[in-house]
Scaffold this active site. Structure first.
Site, mmCIF file in Angstrom:
data_model
loop_
_atom_site.group_PDB
_atom_site.id
_atom_site.type_symbol
_atom_site.label_atom_id
_atom_site.label_comp_id
_atom_site.label_asym_id
_atom_site.label_seq_id
_atom_site.Cartn_x
_atom_site.Cartn_y
_atom_site.Cartn_z
ATOM 1 N N ALA A 136 37.226 32.880 38.797
ATOM 2 C CA ALA A 136 37.257 31.619 39.389
ATOM 3 C C ALA A 136 35.943 30.310 39.839
ATOM 4 C CB ALA A 136 37.370 32.481 40.939
ATOM 5 N N LYS A 188 43.755 46.046 33.235
ATOM 6 C CA LYS A 188 43.138 45.281 32.380
ATOM 7 C C LYS A 188 41.244 45.669 32.723
ATOM 8 C CE LYS A 188 42.164 41.474 34.796
ATOM 9 N NZ LYS A 188 40.978 40.781 35.729
ATOM 10 N N GLU A 278 37.703 45.784 40.719
ATOM 11 C CA GLU A 278 38.260 46.866 41.269
ATOM 12 C C GLU A 278 38.942 48.067 39.893
ATOM 13 O OE1 GLU A 278 40.550 46.677 42.851
ATOM 14 O OE2 GLU A 278 40.390 45.236 43.970
#
Length: 331
Positions: A136, A188, A278
């Site tokens: 981001a 990933k 995550e």
């Protein structure tokens, strides 16, 4: 076009600016009032960059009434509960676009499957995800970025592709391999977490390259299990996203792995992070999946033992290096 975004953190607010650049009207739903105030004052809540023509509210119902296009940008751990709330509020079908990369721990469901379970079929016009190598902090500065829009309905993938495409700085490809794209995007995170751990021990580039190569093979095994296209592993949402996540100091998963390798407790890493990591939960999910479905994921299994059961890195590496010698077979 009006577009609603659920989640106004780093990525949600950044995508809001992208979509505004594309001449769409955006309303963000965000539970953090401080974030809402910053957004409404024209400031990105995380990066403090200028946001133009982006509005936010704490009201979920107001956000859902704003448009028929709902962009899901939430941590996986709160996705199901939020979708239940959404399903109770909406009175007409919506288009759902997921931009969150993750998998549930308990039942290893990707976001598409969670949406299917929590949103009644009458309330879903269509579903797509937008994934790829996209930190981001680069996108908010309008640095060149490549993404993939995927849907089981290829025509809808192409529609979403056009919504997100910006000819100045963001190119979007289309795909019908929804499962492959969402699996790669979650897996990933795990490899980036492990990459950070390995970097903290300074094993060198040779081992790092070998680890990434074998990690991609494990990613392909999971994609295959979910009936996705294994070729997706070598595209933007697999190898591409892995490169930007596993070797980048700005990557939350990579940084968390480094801290784990240096001896920091996971609970403290999570507590001190302002954004979701995550990879930690994704590692649990893929580990559980490998056990229940008997998928051979040696890197995932050994990483789980090291990170959650505190096995020494020496034992972990011995376990991996002493595996039976065999032919290198990709597929």
């Amino acid at each position: 076009m009006k577009i609603s975004i659920i989640g106004g953190g780093a990525w949600g607010s950044t995508l809001a600016q992208l979509l505004t650049d594309n001449n769409h009207q955006i309303l963000i739903n965000e539970i953090n009032l401080e974030y809402v105030n910053k957004i409404n004052n024209g400031i990105h809540p995380i990066f403090n960059q200028i946001l133009k023509d982006v509005k936010a509210t704490v009201s979920l119902s107001e956000t859902l009434e704003f448009s028929d296009f709902i962009v899901l940008c939430l941590p996986t751990r709160v996705m199901r509960l939020t979708l239940r709330k959404i399903n109770k509020i909406i009175s007409q079908p919506k288009y759902f676009i997921n931009v969150s990369k993750g998998m549930e721990i308990e039942n290893y469901k990707i976001i598409y499957q969670i949406v299917q379970e929590e949103i009644t079929i009458q309330n879903i016009k269509n579903y797509a995800c937008v994934m790829g190598p996209s930190h981001a902090e680069d996108v908010i500065l309008r640095k060149l970025t490549l993404l993939v829009a995927a849907s089981l309905d290829f025509s809808f993938a192409c529609k979403v592709q056009k919504i997100f495409y910006n000819y100045n700085y963001l190119r979007v490809y289309s795909s019908n391999d929804l499962y492959g794209v969402e699996i790669c995007s979650a897996f990933k995170n795990v490899l980036a977490l492990i990459s950070g751990v390995l970097d903290s021990f300074d094993f060198g580039y040779n081992f790092q390259a070998g680890f990434i190569s074998r990690g991609l093979l494990e990613m392909a095994k999971v994609v295959d299990f979910f009936k996705g296209d294994k070729q997706t592993v070598f595209g933007l949402t697999g190898l591409g996203d892995l490169i930007v996540t596993a070797f980048n100091e700005n990557s939350r998963n990579y940084q968390a792995g480094k801290k784990i390798g240096l001896g920091m407790e996971i609970k403290d890493i999570i507590k001190n992070s302002s954004q979701s990591i995550e990879g930690i939960n994704n590692l649990k999910a893929f580990y559980n999946l490998s056990l229940e479905k008997k998928i051979d994921l040696p890197i995932v299994k050994e990483a789980y033992q090291m990170i959650f059961n505190y096995k020494s890195i020496k034992i972990i590496l011995n376990n991996l290096l002493k595996r039976p010698l065999k032919l290198e077979k990709i597929f």
